[in-house]
Design a protein around this motif. Structure first.
Motif, PDB file in Angstrom:
ATOM      1  N   HIS A   1      40.066  37.627  44.492  1.00  0.00           N
ATOM      2  CA  HIS A   1      41.012  38.082  44.581  1.00  0.00           C
ATOM      3  C   HIS A   1      40.717  39.117  45.433  1.00  0.00           C
ATOM      4  CE1 HIS A   1      39.065  40.525  41.800  1.00  0.00           C
ATOM      5  NE2 HIS A   1      39.597  41.580  41.778  1.00  0.00           N
TER       6      HIS A   1
ATOM      7  N   HIS B   1      40.806  42.406  45.918  1.00  0.00           N
ATOM      8  CA  HIS B   1      40.428  43.719  45.891  1.00  0.00           C
ATOM      9  C   HIS B   1      39.239  44.295  46.253  1.00  0.00           C
ATOM     10  CE1 HIS B   1      42.646  43.454  41.548  1.00  0.00           C
ATOM     11  NE2 HIS B   1      43.236  43.710  42.915  1.00  0.00           N
TER      12      HIS B   1
ATOM     13  N   ASP C   1      36.904  45.783  46.903  1.00  0.00           N
ATOM     14  CA  ASP C   1      35.466  45.640  45.915  1.00  0.00           C
ATOM     15  C   ASP C   1      34.821  45.254  46.099  1.00  0.00           C
ATOM     16  OD1 ASP C   1      37.466  45.202  44.056  1.00  0.00           O
ATOM     17  OD2 ASP C   1      36.002  46.279  42.258  1.00  0.00           O
ATOM     18  N   HIS C   2      35.913  43.754  46.120  1.00  0.00           N
ATOM     19  CA  HIS C   2      35.449  42.406  45.732  1.00  0.00           C
ATOM     20  C   HIS C   2      35.147  41.315  47.402  1.00  0.00           C
ATOM     21  CE1 HIS C   2      35.095  41.646  42.034  1.00  0.00           C
ATOM     22  NE2 HIS C   2      35.826  42.519  41.416  1.00  0.00           N
TER      23      HIS C   2
ATOM     24  N   HIS D   1      45.202  40.213  36.561  1.00  0.00           N
ATOM     25  CA  HIS D   1      44.007  41.178  36.672  1.00  0.00           C
ATOM     26  C   HIS D   1      44.551  41.367  38.701  1.00  0.00           C
ATOM     27  CE1 HIS D   1      41.271  44.224  37.934  1.00  0.00           C
ATOM     28  NE2 HIS D   1      40.544  42.878  39.463  1.00  0.00           N
TER      29      HIS D   1
ATOM     30  N   ASP E   1      37.529  39.303  37.242  1.00  0.00           N
ATOM     31  CA  ASP E   1      38.115  40.622  36.206  1.00  0.00           C
ATOM     32  C   ASP E   1      39.526  40.118  36.016  1.00  0.00           C
ATOM     33  OD1 ASP E   1      36.590  41.780  38.755  1.00  0.00           O
ATOM     34  OD2 ASP E   1      37.636  43.015  39.839  1.00  0.00           O
TER      35      ASP E   1
HETATM   36 ZN    ZN Z   1      39.379  43.461  40.828  1.00  0.00          ZN
END
Ligand code: ZN
Length: 302
Positions: free
Chosen positions: A62, A64, A66-67, A149, A166
């Motif tokens: 996904h 985001h 941080d990923h 999420h 997540d």
């Molecule tokens: Zn996330």
């Protein structure tokens, strides 16, 4: 960041954000997510190289930061065939969309475009429209649709191990967040129910630890979502005339003993709180309306 083996061919780097790794053959291997930034990816590449583990593919669960924040560095270093679910891919290719949606579509000022909200653009080779089987050379793995999420988040199942992204959080992290980030409470809960029924022999969340028996953690997540939904409803039920979403965010965070430290963080909580509200609105328990030129949320019970 610690490199841990789960099965003979399935591993993960455990850190504040986990990164999965699957060895398909002596010449093919895939990372699941890419960490927050260049630094994390450098460590990943160094470890894989020292163990002579190949990396040819990248799957982003996904969009985001941080990923996916480390993906651009990886793509600059070498050829890596990159896959992502449909809607997430759009954000990976145009990462300003995240600060843009968090701030209601306004052109975001520089301080809202930090590395936690916006990574560098990622090239996506294959956009996955639907979850299902994906082939890599002679090998294959499954993806599973786990929205809630994030809009179109996919988990990955390989050798019966679920990389859940997540869709759930480790219990410690869940309690640390107080109110976990979600964009749709109904979907979040449905995804958790779906995970319960998957015939997997273990699971790795995006944040937390690998567990063989992950069901209690899934139960803990469901419980937290229920509690927050009930908390928001009870806060609204007390206010006959309703309150603004911002006031509700403040009250809910105070109740959960959360200290919001900056503007982007407020917006993340605002989105999560609104994601529970949309579920309550769809169920007819809460309404959102404009009164005296003010956006107001109120309990529907008369
Ligand atoms: Zn996330």
């Amino acid at each position: 960041m610690e490199f841990r083996s789960i099965t003979e061919n399935v591993y993960y780097f455990q850190g504040s954000v986990n990164i999965g790794y699957v060895k398909f053959s002596d010449t093919e291997g895939m990372l699941i997510d890419a960490g927050l930034e260049e630094q994390a990816m450098k460590k990943v590449l160094k470890t894989l190289k020292s163990k002579e583990l190949p990396i040819t593919h990248l799957f982003i669960t996904h969009a985001h930061a941080d990923h996916y924040g480390g993906a651009e560095y990886l793509q600059r270093q070498q050829k890596v065939f990159t896959m992502a679910p449909k809607f997430e891919a759009a954000i990976l290719q145009e990462p300003m969309l995240e600060p843009l949606y968090l701030f209601h579509g306004v052109n975001p000022i520089q301080e809202w475009r930090n590395k936690f909200l916006e990574g560098k653009p990622v090239k996506v080779d294959v956009i996955l429209e639907e979850a299902g089987e994906v082939r890599v050379g002679e090998s294959r793995f499954q993806t599973v649709d786990l929205p809630g999420h994030s809009y179109h988040q996919f988990g990955v199942i390989v050798e019966d191990i679920l990389f859940a992204a997540d869709a759930y959080f480790g219990v410690d992290i869940l309690h640390k967040h107080g109110i976990p980030y979600i964009v749709d409470a109904k979907q979040t809960m449905e995804s958790l129910e779906k995970i319960k029924k998957l015939p997997c022999s273990g699971a790795v969340p995006g944040h937390g630890s690998y567990e063989k028996n992950y069901l209690p953690t899934i139960g803990g997540n469901l419980q937290v979502h229920d509690q927050i939904e009930n908390l928001l409803y009870s806060l609204l039920d007390k206010e006959e005339d309703g309150i603004s979403i911002e006031q509700l965010v403040t009250r809910a965070c105070t109740e959960k003993e959360i200290t919001i430290r900056n503007v982007p963080s407020f917006m993340l909580f605002r989105t999560a709180v609104t994601a529970y509200l949309t579920k309550l609105i769809q169920e007819g328990r809460v309404e959102i309306l404009v009164r005296n030129n003010q956006l107001v949320v109120a309990s529907s019970s008369e």
